[in-house]
Design a protein around this motif. Structure first.
Motif, PDB file in Angstrom:
ATOM      1  N   ASN A  72      70.370  21.837 -75.144  1.00 59.95           N
ATOM      2  CA  ASN A  72      69.092  21.524 -74.506  1.00 59.95           C
ATOM      3  C   ASN A  72      68.266  22.802 -74.468  1.00 59.95           C
ATOM      4  N   ALA A  73      67.601  23.073 -75.582  1.00 62.35           N
ATOM      5  CA  ALA A  73      66.741  24.250 -75.713  1.00 62.35           C
ATOM      6  C   ALA A  73      65.297  23.801 -75.615  1.00 62.35           C
ATOM      7  N   ASP A  74      64.498  24.503 -74.823  1.00 66.39           N
ATOM      8  CA  ASP A  74      63.054  24.246 -74.778  1.00 66.39           C
ATOM      9  C   ASP A  74      62.359  25.558 -75.096  1.00 66.39           C
ATOM     10  N   LEU A  75      61.839  25.627 -76.325  1.00 66.13           N
ATOM     11  CA  LEU A  75      61.327  26.893 -76.865  1.00 66.13           C
ATOM     12  C   LEU A  75      59.826  26.842 -77.104  1.00 66.13           C
ATOM     13  N   HIS A  76      59.114  26.084 -76.228  1.00 68.87           N
ATOM     14  CA  HIS A  76      57.656  26.023 -76.339  1.00 68.87           C
ATOM     15  C   HIS A  76      57.094  25.497 -75.021  1.00 68.87           C
ATOM     16  N   CYS A  77      56.471  26.379 -74.236  1.00 67.57           N
ATOM     17  CA  CYS A  77      55.784  25.951 -73.012  1.00 67.57           C
ATOM     18  C   CYS A  77      54.831  27.060 -72.579  1.00 67.57           C
ATOM     19  N   HIS A  78      53.982  26.735 -71.594  1.00 67.99           N
ATOM     20  CA  HIS A  78      52.882  27.628 -71.223  1.00 67.99           C
ATOM     21  C   HIS A  78      52.777  27.786 -69.712  1.00 67.99           C
ATOM     22  N   SER A  79      52.455  29.001 -69.277  1.00 63.80           N
ATOM     23  CA  SER A  79      52.307  29.314 -67.856  1.00 63.80           C
ATOM     24  C   SER A  79      50.852  29.653 -67.542  1.00 63.80           C
ATOM     25  N   VAL A  80      50.599  30.039 -66.283  1.00 63.23           N
ATOM     26  CA  VAL A  80      49.250  30.454 -65.889  1.00 63.23           C
ATOM     27  C   VAL A  80      48.800  31.712 -66.620  1.00 63.23           C
ATOM     28  N   VAL A  81      49.723  32.410 -67.276  1.00 58.50           N
ATOM     29  CA  VAL A  81      49.326  33.587 -68.054  1.00 58.50           C
ATOM     30  C   VAL A  81      48.431  33.181 -69.225  1.00 58.50           C
ATOM     31  N   SER A  82      48.556  31.927 -69.712  1.00 65.20           N
ATOM     32  CA  SER A  82      47.577  31.418 -70.690  1.00 65.20           C
ATOM     33  C   SER A  82      46.920  30.172 -70.116  1.00 65.20           C
ATOM     34  N   ASP A  83      47.303  28.972 -70.571  1.00 68.78           N
ATOM     35  CA  ASP A  83      46.585  27.775 -70.124  1.00 68.78           C
ATOM     36  C   ASP A  83      47.477  26.752 -69.424  1.00 68.78           C
ATOM     37  N   GLY A  84      48.633  27.190 -68.933  1.00 67.59           N
ATOM     38  CA  GLY A  84      49.449  26.315 -68.108  1.00 67.59           C
ATOM     39  C   GLY A  84      49.011  26.373 -66.649  1.00 67.59           C
ATOM     40  N   THR A  85      49.618  25.552 -65.809  1.00 68.32           N
ATOM     41  CA  THR A  85      49.257  25.536 -64.387  1.00 68.32           C
ATOM     42  C   THR A  85      50.363  26.070 -63.485  1.00 68.32           C
ATOM     43  N   LEU A  86      51.543  26.356 -64.040  1.00 67.57           N
ATOM     44  CA  LEU A  86      52.649  26.894 -63.250  1.00 67.57           C
ATOM     45  C   LEU A  86      52.915  28.354 -63.612  1.00 67.57           C
ATOM     46  N   THR A  87      53.460  29.096 -62.662  1.00 65.59           N
ATOM     47  CA  THR A  87      53.827  30.489 -62.931  1.00 65.59           C
ATOM     48  C   THR A  87      55.092  30.517 -63.797  1.00 65.59           C
ATOM     49  N   PRO A  88      55.377  31.652 -64.431  1.00 68.67           N
ATOM     50  CA  PRO A  88      56.643  31.745 -65.170  1.00 68.67           C
ATOM     51  C   PRO A  88      57.853  31.407 -64.302  1.00 68.67           C
ATOM     52  N   GLU A  89      57.819  31.817 -63.044  1.00 63.31           N
ATOM     53  CA  GLU A  89      58.939  31.544 -62.147  1.00 63.31           C
ATOM     54  C   GLU A  89      59.068  30.045 -61.850  1.00 63.31           C
ATOM     55  N   GLU A  90      57.931  29.377 -61.649  1.00 69.08           N
ATOM     56  CA  GLU A  90      57.959  27.929 -61.401  1.00 69.08           C
ATOM     57  C   GLU A  90      58.438  27.165 -62.629  1.00 69.08           C
ATOM     58  N   LEU A  91      58.023  27.617 -63.802  1.00 70.98           N
ATOM     59  CA  LEU A  91      58.487  26.982 -65.044  1.00 70.98           C
ATOM     60  C   LEU A  91      59.990  27.143 -65.209  1.00 70.98           C
ATOM     61  N   ALA A  92      60.492  28.336 -64.925  1.00 71.83           N
ATOM     62  CA  ALA A  92      61.936  28.574 -65.050  1.00 71.83           C
ATOM     63  C   ALA A  92      62.713  27.649 -64.122  1.00 71.83           C
ATOM     64  N   ALA A  93      62.235  27.501 -62.902  1.00 70.72           N
ATOM     65  CA  ALA A  93      62.916  26.626 -61.942  1.00 70.72           C
ATOM     66  C   ALA A  93      62.895  25.179 -62.421  1.00 70.72           C
ATOM     67  N   ARG A  94      61.765  24.751 -62.964  1.00 66.59           N
ATOM     68  CA  ARG A  94      61.639  23.367 -63.449  1.00 66.59           C
ATOM     69  C   ARG A  94      62.544  23.142 -64.658  1.00 66.59           C
TER      70      ARG A  94
END
Length: 284
Positions: free
Chosen positions: A6-28
């Protein structure tokens, strides 16, 4: 690492155009069972150290990542980089130059929207931007939804922000050669992102894959949030035809906007070489 993962090797954070922080993405990602993760912000690597630390805190393996915007045959194509050195100066300088045109483009988009009665779009879009250097069409789309002009971001793109519509302004990105070089010179692997999204003829798509491989590209996203099951099959065949490894990623941006959640996609077809086998020594 195993090929069925279960690899997920493509997503985006608030550093570009996502709405979650890197930390929130990691938790999710961890909550959804992701075992190997990469944060791939658009034309930006500023969140990499945070993402790697958050992945470790949740017991996930991590690969560095970014998604570079490229102009090819008049289309914007995205090239994901995985497993590179996030402190490599060539990557940092190249991405900084690529980001440089976004501000002027955003001002032109706002002016175009004002002509059709949508005032204050630039200022409105900035409210949704974590990094002003990376203001994008997605931020304008969120403003138009918040303003009640459209019901969702898909409607915004359809009516205003695609070629031929009032708010569309093209931007010339990096070359395919440059993007692949920045990734590979930093020790990483270049991946063609979501190939089914590009409006290429069969000949143009063949040219993209041929040139990508000639420049040192080594992989293609087969299983991704914007592909259908039929497209998984098609691009698995393309990976075999061109001798490319296969990648898997949700392209997750936001809980409210994304087609696929982190870690939710089918596994890669078993007969393909997973991209993580090419960068096993770069997994953190």
């Amino acid at each position: 690492m195993p090929s069925i993962l279960n690899a997920d090797l493509h997503c985006h954070s608030v550093v570009s155009d996502g709405t979650l922080t890197p930390e929130e993405l990691a938790a999710r990602a961890a909550a959804n069972g992701v075992e190997l993760w990469a944060l791939t912000d658009h034309d930006e690597i500023g969140g990499q150290h945070r993402a790697a630390a958050a992945a470790r805190a949740h017991g996930m393996k991590y690969l560095t990542g970014t998604e570079i915007s490229v102009t090819f045959a008049g289309e914007t194509v995205h090239i994901v980089g995985l497993g590179f050195d996030p402190d490599d100066p060539r990557m940092r300088q190249g991405l900084q130059a690529t980001r440089g045109g976004r501000g002027q483009r955003a001002q032109e988009m706002s002016a175009q929207l004002a002509k059709v009665g949508i005032a204050g779009a630039y200022k409105g879009a900035l409210r949704f931007v974590g990094n002003p250097e990376l203001i994008s069409r997605t931020h304008f789309a969120r403003f138009l939804v918040e303003s009640g002009i459209c019901k969702d971001t898909s409607e915004v793109f359809r009516k205003y922000l695609t070629e031929g519509k009032p708010g569309y302004v093209p931007h010339r990105w990096a070359s395919l050669r440059d993007a692949v070089a920045w990734i590979t010179q930093g020790g990483g692997v270049a991946v063609i992102a979501h190939p089914a999204r590009y409006r290429f003829t069969a000949n143009e798509e063949y040219a993209l894959f041929t040139e990508f491989k000639a420049h040192g590209g080594q992989a293609v996203e087969v299983v991704t949030g914007s592909h259908t099951p039929a497209e998984y099959v098609k691009y698995a065949a393309t990976a075999r035809e061109f001798g490319l490894a296969a990648s898997r990623g949700s392209d997750f941006h936001s809980p409210d906007e994304s087609h696929a959640d982190l870690g939710s996609l089918p596994y890669l077809p078993g007969e393909l070489t997973p991209v993580w086998e090419l960068v096993a020594d770069r997994i953190q």
